[in-house]
Write a protein that holds these residues in place. Structure first.
Motif, PDB file in Angstrom:
ATOM      1  N   GLU A   1      21.063 -13.632   6.088  1.00  0.00           N
ATOM      2  CA  GLU A   1      19.701 -14.127   5.869  1.00  0.00           C
ATOM      3  C   GLU A   1      19.259 -13.727   4.469  1.00  0.00           C
ATOM      4  O   GLU A   1      19.836 -12.835   3.850  1.00  0.00           O
ATOM      5  CB  GLU A   1      18.735 -13.558   6.913  1.00  0.00           C
ATOM      6  N   SER A   2      18.240 -14.413   3.986  1.00  0.00           N
ATOM      7  CA  SER A   2      17.710 -14.077   2.671  1.00  0.00           C
ATOM      8  C   SER A   2      17.145 -12.661   2.696  1.00  0.00           C
ATOM      9  O   SER A   2      16.415 -12.285   3.623  1.00  0.00           O
ATOM     10  CB  SER A   2      16.613 -15.071   2.282  1.00  0.00           C
ATOM     11  N   VAL A   3      17.501 -11.884   1.690  1.00  0.00           N
ATOM     12  CA  VAL A   3      16.994 -10.514   1.568  1.00  0.00           C
ATOM     13  C   VAL A   3      16.500 -10.313   0.143  1.00  0.00           C
ATOM     14  O   VAL A   3      17.205 -10.612  -0.816  1.00  0.00           O
ATOM     15  CB  VAL A   3      18.077  -9.465   1.876  1.00  0.00           C
ATOM     16  N   SER A   4      15.293  -9.810   0.009  1.00  0.00           N
ATOM     17  CA  SER A   4      14.756  -9.548  -1.323  1.00  0.00           C
ATOM     18  C   SER A   4      13.960  -8.260  -1.291  1.00  0.00           C
ATOM     19  O   SER A   4      13.838  -7.607  -0.251  1.00  0.00           O
ATOM     20  CB  SER A   4      13.884 -10.720  -1.797  1.00  0.00           C
ATOM     21  N   ILE A   5      13.429  -7.885  -2.443  1.00  0.00           N
ATOM     22  CA  ILE A   5      12.501  -6.765  -2.539  1.00  0.00           C
ATOM     23  C   ILE A   5      11.175  -7.290  -3.054  1.00  0.00           C
ATOM     24  O   ILE A   5      11.098  -8.361  -3.660  1.00  0.00           O
ATOM     25  CB  ILE A   5      13.018  -5.659  -3.475  1.00  0.00           C
ATOM     26  N   GLY A   6      10.133  -6.540  -2.784  1.00  0.00           N
ATOM     27  CA  GLY A   6       8.829  -6.859  -3.349  1.00  0.00           C
ATOM     28  C   GLY A   6       8.461  -5.807  -4.375  1.00  0.00           C
ATOM     29  O   GLY A   6       8.864  -4.649  -4.265  1.00  0.00           O
ATOM     30  N   GLU A   7       7.734  -6.216  -5.366  1.00  0.00           N
ATOM     31  CA  GLU A   7       7.227  -5.285  -6.374  1.00  0.00           C
ATOM     32  C   GLU A   7       5.786  -5.658  -6.643  1.00  0.00           C
ATOM     33  O   GLU A   7       5.308  -6.695  -6.185  1.00  0.00           O
ATOM     34  CB  GLU A   7       8.042  -5.389  -7.660  1.00  0.00           C
ATOM     35  N   ALA A   8       5.104  -4.836  -7.367  1.00  0.00           N
ATOM     36  CA  ALA A   8       3.709  -5.158  -7.701  1.00  0.00           C
ATOM     37  C   ALA A   8       3.297  -4.451  -8.972  1.00  0.00           C
ATOM     38  O   ALA A   8       3.614  -3.270  -9.164  1.00  0.00           O
ATOM     39  CB  ALA A   8       2.780  -4.755  -6.557  1.00  0.00           C
TER      40      ALA A   8
ATOM     41  N   PHE B   1       5.573 -17.131  -0.766  1.00  0.00           N
ATOM     42  CA  PHE B   1       5.075 -16.516   0.459  1.00  0.00           C
ATOM     43  C   PHE B   1       6.127 -16.525   1.562  1.00  0.00           C
ATOM     44  O   PHE B   1       6.148 -15.633   2.411  1.00  0.00           O
ATOM     45  CB  PHE B   1       3.780 -17.184   0.910  1.00  0.00           C
ATOM     46  N   GLU B   2       7.021 -17.512   1.564  1.00  0.00           N
ATOM     47  CA  GLU B   2       8.119 -17.486   2.522  1.00  0.00           C
ATOM     48  C   GLU B   2       9.046 -16.310   2.224  1.00  0.00           C
ATOM     49  O   GLU B   2       9.518 -15.628   3.139  1.00  0.00           O
ATOM     50  CB  GLU B   2       8.901 -18.797   2.465  1.00  0.00           C
ATOM     51  N   GLN B   3       9.299 -16.058   0.940  1.00  0.00           N
ATOM     52  CA  GLN B   3      10.143 -14.916   0.588  1.00  0.00           C
ATOM     53  C   GLN B   3       9.462 -13.599   0.952  1.00  0.00           C
ATOM     54  O   GLN B   3      10.138 -12.606   1.257  1.00  0.00           O
ATOM     55  CB  GLN B   3      10.475 -14.937  -0.909  1.00  0.00           C
ATOM     56  N   MET B   4       8.130 -13.579   0.933  1.00  0.00           N
ATOM     57  CA  MET B   4       7.392 -12.372   1.328  1.00  0.00           C
ATOM     58  C   MET B   4       7.743 -11.967   2.752  1.00  0.00           C
ATOM     59  O   MET B   4       7.640 -10.792   3.122  1.00  0.00           O
ATOM     60  CB  MET B   4       5.884 -12.610   1.212  1.00  0.00           C
ATOM     61  N   ASN B   5       8.157 -12.937   3.566  1.00  0.00           N
ATOM     62  CA  ASN B   5       8.554 -12.645   4.948  1.00  0.00           C
ATOM     63  C   ASN B   5       9.985 -12.117   5.027  1.00  0.00           C
ATOM     64  O   ASN B   5      10.451 -11.792   6.120  1.00  0.00           O
ATOM     65  CB  ASN B   5       8.422 -13.901   5.813  1.00  0.00           C
ATOM     66  N   HIS B   6      10.666 -12.079   3.896  1.00  0.00           N
ATOM     67  CA  HIS B   6      12.066 -11.647   3.866  1.00  0.00           C
ATOM     68  C   HIS B   6      12.277 -10.603   2.770  1.00  0.00           C
ATOM     69  O   HIS B   6      13.147 -10.736   1.926  1.00  0.00           O
ATOM     70  CB  HIS B   6      12.994 -12.845   3.633  1.00  0.00           C
ATOM     71  N   ILE B   7      11.440  -9.578   2.774  1.00  0.00           N
ATOM     72  CA  ILE B   7      11.605  -8.492   1.816  1.00  0.00           C
ATOM     73  C   ILE B   7      11.813  -7.177   2.561  1.00  0.00           C
ATOM     74  O   ILE B   7      11.294  -6.977   3.663  1.00  0.00           O
ATOM     75  CB  ILE B   7      10.413  -8.352   0.840  1.00  0.00           C
ATOM     76  N   LYS B   8      12.604  -6.310   1.951  1.00  0.00           N
ATOM     77  CA  LYS B   8      12.811  -4.969   2.485  1.00  0.00           C
ATOM     78  C   LYS B   8      12.022  -3.985   1.636  1.00  0.00           C
ATOM     79  O   LYS B   8      11.926  -4.142   0.409  1.00  0.00           O
ATOM     80  CB  LYS B   8      14.297  -4.611   2.486  1.00  0.00           C
ATOM     81  N   PRO B   9      11.456  -2.959   2.247  1.00  0.00           N
ATOM     82  CA  PRO B   9      10.621  -2.028   1.477  1.00  0.00           C
ATOM     83  C   PRO B   9      11.418  -1.202   0.493  1.00  0.00           C
ATOM     84  O   PRO B   9      12.615  -0.934   0.691  1.00  0.00           O
ATOM     85  CB  PRO B   9       9.998  -1.144   2.568  1.00  0.00           C
ATOM     86  N   LEU B  10      10.758  -0.794  -0.558  1.00  0.00           N
ATOM     87  CA  LEU B  10      11.342   0.127  -1.527  1.00  0.00           C
ATOM     88  C   LEU B  10      11.320   1.537  -0.941  1.00  0.00           C
ATOM     89  O   LEU B  10      10.580   1.812   0.012  1.00  0.00           O
ATOM     90  CB  LEU B  10      10.552   0.087  -2.825  1.00  0.00           C
TER      91      LEU B  10
ATOM     92  N   ARG C   1       0.841  -1.203   0.000  1.00  0.00           N
ATOM     93  CA  ARG C   1       0.000   0.000   0.000  1.00  0.00           C
ATOM     94  C   ARG C   1       0.874   1.250   0.000  1.00  0.00           C
ATOM     95  O   ARG C   1       0.577   2.224  -0.698  1.00  0.00           O
ATOM     96  CB  ARG C   1      -0.916  -0.019   1.230  1.00  0.00           C
ATOM     97  N   GLU C   2       1.970   1.221   0.744  1.00  0.00           N
ATOM     98  CA  GLU C   2       2.884   2.358   0.782  1.00  0.00           C
ATOM     99  C   GLU C   2       3.539   2.578  -0.579  1.00  0.00           C
ATOM    100  O   GLU C   2       3.758   3.722  -0.993  1.00  0.00           O
ATOM    101  CB  GLU C   2       3.954   2.122   1.851  1.00  0.00           C
ATOM    102  N   ASP C   3       3.848   1.480  -1.271  1.00  0.00           N
ATOM    103  CA  ASP C   3       4.466   1.589  -2.595  1.00  0.00           C
ATOM    104  C   ASP C   3       3.570   2.312  -3.595  1.00  0.00           C
ATOM    105  O   ASP C   3       4.056   2.847  -4.597  1.00  0.00           O
ATOM    106  CB  ASP C   3       4.811   0.204  -3.149  1.00  0.00           C
TER     107      ASP C   3
END
Length: 454
Positions: free
Chosen positions: A334-341, A401-410, A157-159
């Motif tokens: 630890e695993s670090v990723s980003i989310g996009e939409a 969904f596991e990776q969703m728990n390891h994302i940093k915000p944009l 929502r912030e994105d």
């Protein structure tokens, strides 16, 4: 009506038609109140978006600019969802305007400058900041309602917010995960599993890069998108974060002239210098190479599965060739990723904003997004739907969904953010193609971002 036909409607005649119909209805009502057409209300509309905006016998056409309607992996699902909505709302027609991903922002801005923007526009996290800072899209808080907005995952929502207002709807969210080719791993004598660390990933990539195809073409071990595009700058944040870096310091000021960013740029330089990755690759290049057995590993969103099936020419049988895993751990341990939409916005030019908002609610409803998930593995940005069995059945779903728990915000949306992504991609090109040192590239990037991200 052919929903794919590119039609740019003239709005003046519709205003005249509406006035004419209104007068006729008024005259008929004076003669016989029982003959007044029924209005679409919250009770008569299944999606509660029309709110009596137009009578049932007025045919409303919503134009929807989308790149997904033109892509084989997603077009069928979009057509089915539009048909479902039209069946539930017989007075509404959805007219798709297919525009390639790389052109949609420019073309819709040109259309808006002529006062003829589509009602709904598909957009993307990397290009959304330019829409948000413009005056061509409509704030959505009042159109969608507080309950609907609060159901979205906060980070997504912030994105799609700007200056405290929701300016777009996160439609098809995804974290970046690691895809790996099981057949190539076996040929290279590697374990039947994905790498768990960046160090191990580079070791695997070197062995994979020693392979060639049956026709003698090179196999690349690990791919990163390095073409000068905003999306590639955004994707690079995943690596910057993984090297424990950021584009901001602890006080929130821009600072990329840091050891962490330098190390990230050196990582890209190593990939190209050792021949582990294709120079100047677009994301679509990596998807194609992976699908034809010329790339051992790369990171992508959920889109991979449907794309691989299509590009490989093997359909579902290709699912046995690849695996999905969390992004390997690096400096953060630890695993670090980003989310996009992928997102949806409503143009200020739209004459039917409430109906457009209603259609967006439908597209993100459990009914529609479940269909989209079945067809194209699309995830949901709505918390009330995310935990349903439909989205948690396959191993692929579970990895996502596991990776969703390891994302940093944009970074928060800023008028200069899309340009900042482009400059990050440019810095990567300089170290991978022009031979610029990582230190010099980071220092130059720092100056540019401080000017852009004020």
């Amino acid at each position: 009506m052919n929903k794919k036909k590119h039609v740019y409607r003239k709005k003046g005649w519709r205003r005249v038609a509406i006035i004419t119909i209104t007068i006729l209805i008024s005259l008929l009502a004076a003669c016989n109140s029982a003959s007044t057409p029924q209005e679409v209300t919250p009770e008569t509309s299944q999606n509660n978006g029309n709110n009596g905006e137009s009578p049932n016998d007025e045919q409303v056409t919503l134009q929807f600019a989308s790149w997904s309607i033109s892509e084989a992996a997603t077009s069928e699902a979009l057509e089915q969802m539009a048909a479902m909505y039209e069946e539930q709302n017989p007075n509404v027609k959805i007219e798709f305007i297919g525009i390639p991903f790389g052109d949609i922002k420019q073309q819709t801005f040109v259309m808006a400058s002529a006062g003829n923007a589509p009602d709904i526009i598909q957009t993307f996290t990397a290009s959304f900041p330019t829409y948000a800072a413009s005056n061509i899209i409509e704030p959505l808080d009042d159109l969608l309602g507080e309950e609907y907005m609060e159901d979205s995952f906060p980070s997504y929502r912030e994105d799609y917010s700007y200056n405290g207002k929701l300016m777009g709807v996160p439609w098809a969210p995804s974290p970046y995960i690691l895809y790996w080719n099981k057949e190539l791993f076996a040929q290279a004598g590697l374990p039947d599993r994905a790498p768990e660390t960046y160090e191990e990933m580079l070791e695997f990539a070197e062995k994979l890069s020693q392979l060639t195809t049956e026709s003698g073409e090179q196999v690349y071990g690990y791919g990163e998108a390095t073409d000068k595009l905003p999306i590639n700058g955004m994707i690079a944040l995943r690596n910057i974060y993984s090297f424990n870096g950021s584009i901001f310091d602890e006080e929130g000021n821009v600072n990329v002239n840091t050891p962490e960013v330098v190390e990230t740029l050196d990582f890209y330089k190593t990939l190209v210098e050792k021949g582990l990755s294709l120079q100047g690759a677009k994301l679509k290049d990596l998807r194609n190479l992976f699908s034809i057995g010329r790339l051992g590993m790369y990171a992508d969103g959920y889109y991979g599965k449907a794309v691989f099936r299509n590009l490989s020419g093997k359909g579902e049988a290709f699912d046995d060739v690849w695996g999905a895993a969390l992004i390997p751990a690096n400096k953060t341990n630890e695993s670090v990723s980003i989310g996009e939409a992928h997102g949806l916005v409503i143009s200020k030019d739209s004459e039917h904003k409430e109906i457009a908002a209603d259609f967006i609610k439908f597209l993100t409803s459990e009914e529609a997004i479940s269909l989209y998930h079945q067809k194209s593995d699309v995830l949901t940005a709505r918390q009330s739907i995310a935990n349903t069995p439909e989205f948690n059945t396959s191993e692929f779903d579970k990895v996502l969904f596991e990776q969703m728990n390891h994302i940093k915000p944009l970074p928060s949306n800023n008028p200069g953010l899309e340009q900042a992504y482009l400059e990050i991609a440019d810095a990567i090109q300089k170290v991978t193609l022009a031979g610029v040192s990582a230190e010099d590239a980071a220092a130059e990037l720092d100056v540019k971002l401080k000017q852009i991200m004020r």
